[in-house]
Design a protein around this motif. Structure first.
Motif, PDB file in Angstrom:
ATOM      1  N   VAL A 159       0.663  -1.153  -0.163  1.00 41.42           N
ATOM      2  CA  VAL A 159      -0.140  -0.033   0.095  1.00 41.42           C
ATOM      3  C   VAL A 159       1.047   1.149  -0.085  1.00 41.42           C
ATOM      4  O   VAL A 159       0.647   2.096  -0.834  1.00 41.42           O
TER       5      VAL A 159
ATOM      6  N   SER B 129       0.614   4.445  -2.537  1.00 39.06           N
ATOM      7  CA  SER B 129      -0.459   5.331  -2.031  1.00 39.06           C
ATOM      8  C   SER B 129       0.007   6.806  -2.443  1.00 39.06           C
ATOM      9  O   SER B 129       1.158   7.150  -2.775  1.00 39.06           O
TER      10      SER B 129
ATOM     11  N   ILE C 103      -5.342   4.816   6.591  1.00 35.70           N
ATOM     12  CA  ILE C 103      -4.805   5.240   5.305  1.00 35.70           C
ATOM     13  C   ILE C 103      -5.367   6.111   4.674  1.00 35.70           C
ATOM     14  O   ILE C 103      -6.694   6.122   4.030  1.00 35.70           O
TER      15      ILE C 103
ATOM     16  N   GLN D 248      -7.718   3.952  -3.868  1.00 36.71           N
ATOM     17  CA  GLN D 248      -8.817   2.819  -2.977  1.00 36.71           C
ATOM     18  C   GLN D 248      -9.024   1.690  -3.331  1.00 36.71           C
ATOM     19  O   GLN D 248      -9.090   0.723  -2.575  1.00 36.71           O
TER      20      GLN D 248
ATOM     21  N   VAL E  79      -5.897  -0.511  -2.867  1.00 32.86           N
ATOM     22  CA  VAL E  79      -5.859  -0.866  -1.426  1.00 32.86           C
ATOM     23  C   VAL E  79      -6.651  -2.057  -1.049  1.00 32.86           C
ATOM     24  O   VAL E  79      -6.163  -3.002  -0.388  1.00 32.86           O
ATOM     25  N   ASN E  80      -7.906  -1.889  -1.617  1.00 39.21           N
ATOM     26  CA  ASN E  80      -8.908  -3.312  -1.272  1.00 39.21           C
ATOM     27  C   ASN E  80      -8.525  -4.339  -1.892  1.00 39.21           C
ATOM     28  O   ASN E  80      -8.574  -5.476  -1.376  1.00 39.21           O
TER      29      ASN E  80
END
Length: 566
Positions: free
Chosen positions: A378, A382, A396, A404, A407-408
Motif C-alpha cells: 500500500v 499510496s 490510510i 482506494q 488498497v482493497n
C-alpha cells in the motif's frame, strides 16, 4: 545550585538527571562497552529521554540464567511524531528498519507512534540514524519531558483536522528539550556543550519531576482519551471555525498495586483559551509542574498528584499568574465515543480515508494473514499518508479513488480485509506486556485476542456480537493501554490472573471500578456472562455497556481518582 539541593531527600533519578550533562550521561561509553549487551545502570534512565528503553526477553531469562549467561538484553525504540502522521516513504523506512534491526514487527502505540522491539545495543545507533534519514526522530519520546503530542486522527471526520495536526506539531516542537546530546550521540554531530551552561530554558537541569502527556481532540470524537492526559485541549467549534480550546488538566492513569496513595485520575476542565494562547498555556502548565511536582517520590510525581496535593484552585491561579491573564469560562461540548470509526470514508477534501483495525497495534505477517506485507505494498502505491491513531489502529489517509480500489485488492490478496470484526474486538487495546516489558505481571497483547474470542462466543449467544464495548488489558497497573477508562478493564496481577474493572464510559469521560480481584480466565468468563445476558435483556435503547453497569449497580461510580482502589 547543586550545593543547595538536598540530594538525600530526592529520588535517585533526580541526581542522575542533574549529573547527566543535559542527557549525555555515559551513553557513548555504554554503547562502546563490548562486554555486555546492556548499558550502564544510570544510562538506562538517561536513554529514555532519547526514546530508548532497555529490556530483556523474559521468555528466555530462566534458561539463560541456568546457562550462566546474562539476560538477553535488547531495546525498545519509540519514535516522536506529533499527531501520528507519516508519509508512505517514512512508513517504508520504518518497515525496513524493523526487518533489519528489530524483531520484524511494528508496534502502533496508544500515543500515535511507532515502537520497535528487540533492537540489540550494537544496532541502536544505526537504527536511530536510519529513522532520522526520513526526517523522524526519537528524542523526548520517553523520559521526564513532554512526550509525543497526540491529536484527533481522522481527516475524514473533520474539516478542522489540518489545523489540529499543525497545532500538535507546534506544541510538540515548542516543548522539545534544547540539548544537543541527541544529535551528538546518535547522529555524530559536534559536541555543542560540555559544561553546565543554561541550555534548557524550559526544563532546567533536572527536567520535569515525571513524564508529561498532551492530547488535542475535536468533539464529538475523544479518540485520544483527553481525560487521561496531563494536559488536554478540546476544540470548540462555532460558526464553522475553531474559536478556541477548553483546557483539561490532571489526567493520568498509572498506579501501583498495594499503594492506595497512587491511583488513576481523570482530568478536570479548568477553562477556555483562544487558539493563539494554546502554546503559552501549555508552557505555563509545564512550568508550574516543573517547579511544584514531587521530586522525592516518583510514584507521586505526576501532575495529577501535584493538583490533588495543592488543590485545583491553587493550580489554576498559579498557571494564570504565569500567563498574565485569566482563562475564560469553559464552553459546552459533548463526546460520543473514545474509539475509532472504522471503514472507508470520503472526506471534505474529496479524498478517501480508511480507518483500519490493527489487533494489539502489532503490524506483522502471521500465517496467511500478511498485514505487514500488505501495508508495504500500500505504501508503495499510496498518493496519501498514513496516520496512527491513539487506539493502536491505522488510517490510510487522503488517497484517490483509484488508489482506494488498489488498497482493497491488496488487502484481499493478503487475507487482511477488514471484515466481520466484532464490536468488542474493534474497541480493544492491549499493552505489550510479556515478554519484553520488565513491569508486566501477566500477558496482555499476546493473550487479549484469545480472551476476546471467548467473550465473543457469549456475545453471539445473546445477539450482541456487533455491539460496541470498550475492552482494554494491561500486564500491570501502570496504565499504558488506558484500562481504567474502559467499560471492561483487565489488569494483570500474576501469570494467568487479572483484576476485572467495570463501568467506564464509552466516551472516555469516567473511570471504571474494581469488580473482581485476581481471577482466572474461567472466572472472568463466568463473571461476565450473566452481566452480558442482563445487558441484552434489560438495557435501555442506546445505552452503552458501562452506563448499564452503573445503572444496575454492578459497581459504584468513582467520582474522583482518590476514591479508586485495586
Amino acid at each position: 545550585m547543586s550545593e543547595s539541593i538536598k540530594w538525600e531527600e530526592l529520588s535517585e533519578v533526580e541526581k542522575i538527571k542533574f549529573d547527566s550533562n543535559y542527557l549525555r550521561g555515559t551513553l557513548l561509553e555504554s554503547l562502546a562497552d563490548p562486554i555486555t549487551g546492556a548499558i550502564h545502570a544510570d544510562d538506562t534512565q538517561v536513554s529514555k529521554f532519547h526514546g530508548i528503553y532497555q529490556q530483556t526477553d523474559r521468555d528466555t531469562d530462566k534458561e539463560r540464567k541456568q546457562q550462566k549467561l546474562e539476560p538477553l538484553y535488547s531495546f525498545l525504540i519509540r519514535v516522536r511524531m506529533p499527531g501520528g502522521t507519516v508519509t508512505p516513504q517514512q512508513w517504508l523506512q520504518m518497515d525496513a528498519v524493523s526487518n533489519e534491526f528489530a524483531n520484524g514487527t511494528l508496534k502502533l502505540t496508544t500515543r500515535q507512534t511507532f515502537q520497535l522491539h528487540g533492537v540489540f545495543k550494537k544496532n541502536l545507533k544505526g537504527t536511530i540514524q536510519k529513522i532520522n534519514d526520513r526526517l523522524l526522530d526519537t528524542i523526548a519520546a520517553c523520559g521526564d519531558v513532554n512526550r509525543n503530542v497526540m491529536c484527533h486522527a481522522n481527516p475524514a471526520e473533520s474539516p478542522f483536522y489540518p489545523e489540529i495536526i499543525e497545532l500538535a506539531k507546534k506544541v510538540g516542537g515548542h516543548l522539545l528539550p534544547q540539548t544537543g546530546a541527541y544529535h551528538e550521540i546518535w547522529l555524530d554531530k559536534k559536541l555543542v556543550a560540555d559544561s553546565k551552561e543554561e541550555i534548557e530554558p524550559l526544563y532546567g537541569e533536572r527536567y520535569l519531576p515525571r513524564k508529561f502527556k498532551i492530547g488535542i481532540v475535536i468533539p464529538p470524537q475523544n479518540d485520544c482519551d483527553v481525560f487521561s492526559q496531563d494536559l488536554g485541549f478540546v476544540a470548540i467549534i462555532e460558526k464553522e471555525k475553531i474559536m478556541g480550546y477548553n483546557v483539561v488538566v490532571g489526567g493520568g492513569l498509572g498506579s501501583t498495586f498495594g499503594k492506595p496513595e497512587t491511583y488513576p485520575r481523570a482530568g478536570n476542565v479548568i477553562g477556555f483559551c483562544k487558539p493563539e494562547q494554546v502554546i503559552d498555556v501549555a508552557e505555563k502548565v509545564i512550568l508550574v509542574q516543573r517547579d511544584n511536582g514531587d521530586r522525592q517520590n516518583r510514584k507521586q510525581a505526576r501532575l495529577k498528584y501535584t493538583i490533588d496535593r495543592l488543590g485545583l484552585d491553587w493550580f489554576v491561579d498559579e498557571v494564570e499568574k504565569r500567563l498574565g491573564f485569566s482563562l475564560e469560562k469553559a464552553k459546552a461540548f459533548k463526546f460520543t465515543r473514545t474509539g475509532d470509526n472504522f471503514g472507508w470514508k470520503k472526506g471534505t477534501d474529496n479524498k478517501w480515508h480508511l480507518t483500519y483495525f490493527v489487533e494489539g497495534g502489532r503490524v506483522k505477517d502471521d500465517g496467511t494473514r500478511l498485514l505487514k506485507t500488505a501495508l508495504r505494498e500500500v505504501a508503495k502505491i499510496s498518493d496519501g499518508n498514513f496516520i496512527l491513531t491513539g487506539n493502536q489502529n491505522l488510517i490510510i489517509a487522503g488517497v484517490s479513488e483509484k488508489v482506494q480500489k488498489k488498497v482493497n485488492t491488496i488487502f484481499n490478496k493478503h487475507d487482511v480485509s477488514p471484515n466481520g470484526i466484532s464490536g468488542l474486538r474493534k474497541n480493544s487495546i492491549a499493552c505489550v506486556a510479556l515478554p519484553t516489558c520488565p513491569l508486566a505481571f501477566a500477558e496482555a497483547e499476546r493473550y487479549l485476542p484469545t480472551l476476546v474470542s471467548k467473550i465473543e462466543t457469549i456475545l453471539e449467544k445473546y445477539n450482541l456480537y456487533k455491539e460496541e464495548i470498550v475492552i482494554r488489558m494491561t500486564g500491570c497497573p501502570n496504565g499504558c493501554g488506558r484500562p481504567y477508562l474502559a467499560e471492561i478493564g483487565l489488569i494483570g496481577k500474576s501469570p494467568g490472573y487479572y483484576n476485572l474493572y467495570l463501568g467506564g464510559s464509552f466516551n472516555g469521560s469516567r473511570l471504571n471500578t474494581l469488580y473482581k480481584e485476581t481471577i482466572s480466565e474461567e472466572e472472568i468468563l463466568q463473571e461476565l456472562e450473566p452481566i452480558i445476558k442482563d445487558y441484552a435483556e434489560s438495557r435501555n435503547k442506546g445505552e452503552h455497556f458501562g452506563d448499564f453497569i452503573l445503572r444496575k449497580n454492578y459497581v459504584k461510580e468513582i467520582k474522583e481518582g482518590k476514591e479508586f482502589r485495586h
